[in-house]
Motif scaffolding. Sequence first.
Motif, PDB file in Angstrom:
ATOM      1  N   ALA A  93      -7.662   2.027   3.149  1.00  0.00           N
ATOM      2  CA  ALA A  93      -8.448   3.236   3.412  1.00  0.00           C
ATOM      3  C   ALA A  93      -7.559   4.470   3.470  1.00  0.00           C
ATOM      4  O   ALA A  93      -7.896   5.507   2.894  1.00  0.00           O
ATOM      5  CB  ALA A  93      -9.219   3.082   4.726  1.00  0.00           C
ATOM      6  N   ILE A  94      -6.422   4.374   4.130  1.00  0.00           N
ATOM      7  CA  ILE A  94      -5.615   5.593   4.289  1.00  0.00           C
ATOM      8  C   ILE A  94      -4.970   6.042   2.983  1.00  0.00           C
ATOM      9  O   ILE A  94      -4.753   7.225   2.794  1.00  0.00           O
ATOM     10  CB  ILE A  94      -4.545   5.464   5.399  1.00  0.00           C
ATOM     11  CG1 ILE A  94      -3.567   4.354   5.075  1.00  0.00           C
ATOM     12  CG2 ILE A  94      -5.191   5.255   6.767  1.00  0.00           C
ATOM     13  CD1 ILE A  94      -2.205   4.584   5.670  1.00  0.00           C
ATOM     14  N   VAL A  95      -4.679   5.105   2.060  1.00  0.00           N
ATOM     15  CA  VAL A  95      -4.079   5.550   0.793  1.00  0.00           C
ATOM     16  C   VAL A  95      -5.139   5.981  -0.220  1.00  0.00           C
ATOM     17  O   VAL A  95      -4.822   6.317  -1.353  1.00  0.00           O
ATOM     18  CB  VAL A  95      -3.116   4.510   0.169  1.00  0.00           C
ATOM     19  CG1 VAL A  95      -1.946   4.252   1.109  1.00  0.00           C
ATOM     20  CG2 VAL A  95      -3.821   3.222  -0.212  1.00  0.00           C
ATOM     21  N   GLY A  96      -6.386   5.989   0.169  1.00  0.00           N
ATOM     22  CA  GLY A  96      -7.413   6.583  -0.687  1.00  0.00           C
ATOM     23  C   GLY A  96      -8.550   5.668  -1.032  1.00  0.00           C
ATOM     24  O   GLY A  96      -9.683   6.114  -1.188  1.00  0.00           O
ATOM     25  N   SER A  97      -8.280   4.377  -1.182  1.00  0.00           N
ATOM     26  CA  SER A  97      -9.351   3.449  -1.516  1.00  0.00           C
ATOM     27  C   SER A  97      -8.837   2.023  -1.438  1.00  0.00           C
ATOM     28  O   SER A  97      -7.742   1.725  -1.937  1.00  0.00           O
ATOM     29  CB  SER A  97      -9.856   3.710  -2.937  1.00  0.00           C
ATOM     30  OG  SER A  97     -10.702   2.653  -3.346  1.00  0.00           O
ATOM     31  N   LEU A  98      -9.648   1.159  -0.852  1.00  0.00           N
ATOM     32  CA  LEU A  98      -9.295  -0.259  -0.833  1.00  0.00           C
ATOM     33  C   LEU A  98      -9.193  -0.792  -2.267  1.00  0.00           C
ATOM     34  O   LEU A  98      -8.470  -1.753  -2.540  1.00  0.00           O
ATOM     35  CB  LEU A  98     -10.367  -1.029  -0.049  1.00  0.00           C
ATOM     36  CG  LEU A  98     -10.085  -2.473   0.298  1.00  0.00           C
ATOM     37  CD1 LEU A  98      -8.758  -2.627   1.031  1.00  0.00           C
ATOM     38  CD2 LEU A  98     -11.215  -3.057   1.130  1.00  0.00           C
ATOM     39  N   ALA A 150       0.862  -1.193   0.000  1.00  0.00           N
ATOM     40  CA  ALA A 150       0.000   0.000   0.000  1.00  0.00           C
ATOM     41  C   ALA A 150       0.889   1.231   0.000  1.00  0.00           C
ATOM     42  O   ALA A 150       1.772   1.355   0.854  1.00  0.00           O
ATOM     43  CB  ALA A 150      -0.905   0.002   1.233  1.00  0.00           C
ATOM     44  N   LYS A 151       0.686   2.100  -0.982  1.00  0.00           N
ATOM     45  CA  LYS A 151       1.496   3.319  -1.030  1.00  0.00           C
ATOM     46  C   LYS A 151       0.643   4.472  -1.530  1.00  0.00           C
ATOM     47  O   LYS A 151      -0.442   4.264  -2.079  1.00  0.00           O
ATOM     48  CB  LYS A 151       2.701   3.106  -1.950  1.00  0.00           C
ATOM     49  CG  LYS A 151       2.296   2.866  -3.383  1.00  0.00           C
ATOM     50  CD  LYS A 151       3.501   2.920  -4.304  1.00  0.00           C
ATOM     51  CE  LYS A 151       3.078   2.704  -5.745  1.00  0.00           C
ATOM     52  NZ  LYS A 151       4.163   2.792  -6.691  1.00  0.00           N
ATOM     53  N   VAL A 152       1.123   5.685  -1.333  1.00  0.00           N
ATOM     54  CA  VAL A 152       0.409   6.844  -1.886  1.00  0.00           C
ATOM     55  C   VAL A 152       0.753   6.948  -3.355  1.00  0.00           C
ATOM     56  O   VAL A 152       1.920   7.038  -3.714  1.00  0.00           O
ATOM     57  CB  VAL A 152       0.892   8.211  -1.317  1.00  0.00           C
ATOM     58  CG1 VAL A 152      -0.259   9.147  -1.106  1.00  0.00           C
ATOM     59  CG2 VAL A 152       1.799   8.071  -0.154  1.00  0.00           C
ATOM     60  N   GLY A 189       4.899   9.993   1.782  1.00  0.00           N
ATOM     61  CA  GLY A 189       5.973   9.022   1.930  1.00  0.00           C
ATOM     62  C   GLY A 189       5.498   7.627   2.316  1.00  0.00           C
ATOM     63  O   GLY A 189       6.307   6.706   2.454  1.00  0.00           O
ATOM     64  N   THR A 190       4.199   7.419   2.480  1.00  0.00           N
ATOM     65  CA  THR A 190       3.709   6.095   2.870  1.00  0.00           C
ATOM     66  C   THR A 190       3.967   5.071   1.761  1.00  0.00           C
ATOM     67  O   THR A 190       3.605   5.301   0.599  1.00  0.00           O
ATOM     68  CB  THR A 190       2.201   6.145   3.199  1.00  0.00           C
ATOM     69  OG1 THR A 190       2.018   7.004   4.321  1.00  0.00           O
ATOM     70  CG2 THR A 190       1.651   4.761   3.509  1.00  0.00           C
ATOM     71  N   ASP A 191       4.617   4.006   2.123  1.00  0.00           N
ATOM     72  CA  ASP A 191       4.935   2.929   1.179  1.00  0.00           C
ATOM     73  C   ASP A 191       5.209   1.701   2.044  1.00  0.00           C
ATOM     74  O   ASP A 191       6.332   1.474   2.469  1.00  0.00           O
ATOM     75  CB  ASP A 191       6.158   3.321   0.341  1.00  0.00           C
ATOM     76  CG  ASP A 191       6.531   2.224  -0.647  1.00  0.00           C
ATOM     77  OD1 ASP A 191       5.868   1.167  -0.675  1.00  0.00           O
ATOM     78  OD2 ASP A 191       7.517   2.425  -1.382  1.00  0.00           O
ATOM     79  N   LEU A 192       4.152   0.966   2.348  1.00  0.00           N
ATOM     80  CA  LEU A 192       4.320  -0.163   3.267  1.00  0.00           C
ATOM     81  C   LEU A 192       3.895  -1.463   2.596  1.00  0.00           C
ATOM     82  O   LEU A 192       3.246  -1.467   1.542  1.00  0.00           O
ATOM     83  CB  LEU A 192       3.545   0.081   4.566  1.00  0.00           C
ATOM     84  CG  LEU A 192       2.031   0.288   4.505  1.00  0.00           C
ATOM     85  CD1 LEU A 192       1.292  -1.057   4.474  1.00  0.00           C
ATOM     86  CD2 LEU A 192       1.558   1.085   5.720  1.00  0.00           C
ATOM     87  N   LEU A 193       4.304  -2.559   3.198  1.00  0.00           N
ATOM     88  CA  LEU A 193       3.947  -3.881   2.682  1.00  0.00           C
ATOM     89  C   LEU A 193       3.467  -4.726   3.847  1.00  0.00           C
ATOM     90  O   LEU A 193       4.227  -4.979   4.788  1.00  0.00           O
ATOM     91  CB  LEU A 193       5.177  -4.541   2.035  1.00  0.00           C
ATOM     92  CG  LEU A 193       4.993  -5.990   1.588  1.00  0.00           C
ATOM     93  CD1 LEU A 193       4.064  -6.069   0.378  1.00  0.00           C
ATOM     94  CD2 LEU A 193       6.338  -6.630   1.248  1.00  0.00           C
ATOM     95  N   VAL A 194       2.203  -5.123   3.795  1.00  0.00           N
ATOM     96  CA  VAL A 194       1.717  -6.060   4.802  1.00  0.00           C
ATOM     97  C   VAL A 194       2.061  -7.471   4.318  1.00  0.00           C
ATOM     98  O   VAL A 194       1.675  -7.865   3.210  1.00  0.00           O
ATOM     99  CB  VAL A 194       0.189  -5.936   5.011  1.00  0.00           C
ATOM    100  CG1 VAL A 194      -0.301  -6.968   6.032  1.00  0.00           C
ATOM    101  CG2 VAL A 194      -0.178  -4.518   5.478  1.00  0.00           C
TER     102      VAL A 194
END
Length: 356
Positions: free
Chosen positions: A251-256, A108-110, A127-132
């Motif tokens: 949700a936080i990056v804009g849309s599932l 999930a990233k912006v 700067g959000t760029d994460l990997l679950v």
Amino acid sequence: MNPTILLLPGDGIGPEVVAAAVVVLRAVGDRFGHAFALTEAPIGGAALRRGLPPLPAETLQAAYAADAILLGAVGDPEFDRGDSSRRPESALLGIRRELKLYANLRPAKVWPGLENAGPLKPEVLAGTDLLVVRELTGGLYYGEPRGTDGDSAFNTMRYSRGEVRRIARRGFDAARRRRRRVTSVDKANVLETSRLWRQVVTEVARDYRNVALDHMYVDACAMKIALAPASFDVILTENLFGDILSDEAGAIVGSLGLLPSASLGDGRGLFEPVHGSAPDIAGKDIANPIGAIASAAMLLRHALQLDAEAAAVENAIGDVLREGLRTADLASAGGHPVGTRGMGERIAAVVREAGL
Ligand code: IPM
Ligand code: MG
């Protein structure tokens, strides 16, 4: 290269988003000279409607025969009654178990232009760029015994050291190719499974000296994803926690609807958007196909080792979002409205143009 890709469109918006991803895969094939052999099989409610079980034996056979699988979504309110083995969702759980897809990667990233699309302030999201990295074949989803007992119902959360070890390795391997940070998420203040999880993850970390490890309780992690999402690199966690946290990340990056996933084991992988079947918007050409298209990119990279092709798709998604194309879920970010089909066609066109 002529790899076989099995399409499992499934239910609700599944068929629409898979169709959009196929348009993009065809553009990739044309540009890079691959003849992808696409086959299709029913799963979930789509199978039940044909009088078949949710995961027909033929579908499973086709999955074994394919080089990779692209799935849309499963879930159909018409079949919400009855025991868990007859629900459409049981097909997804079944195919994950049969193919031993224990490692689920959910990035999930912006995206450019979507800094305002989610509920967070753009400066918090920046700067959000994460990997679950979600464990996918254990925990509460599969633990036995499970069932009902008069007025009670029960499920079992169980993990073995081996199950934790193999998913932890996936998490650390992924971190090595990223920013070299793993946050292992558990509930070790309450659960035995979490204490085992923490112990084994700590042991595995010794083999990855250049990757930093920290541990976080799942409630604190949920809060921090909302407060400081850019502080995460890899979030390594068990099945149910990963299910919940990945929706929050969407949700936080804009849309599932933007989130792709790869489900990997030791053989062929399955690729699917993180979103569900969204029956309320099915058949209206308004669903966001980017999650499915980005899942196709993950398929190209992880199943077929086609890195340049995967990058071409991801770059095209970025370009089209920068151009301002917006499906309904992203309407708050401004730009030009587009449908499911239109979005897929534009991304495919950019993939082709970039090769000229
Ligand atoms: C997901 C979905 C599935 C899950 C459901 C549909 C069974 O929510 O892939 O995140 O819980 O794993
Ligand atoms: Mg989920």
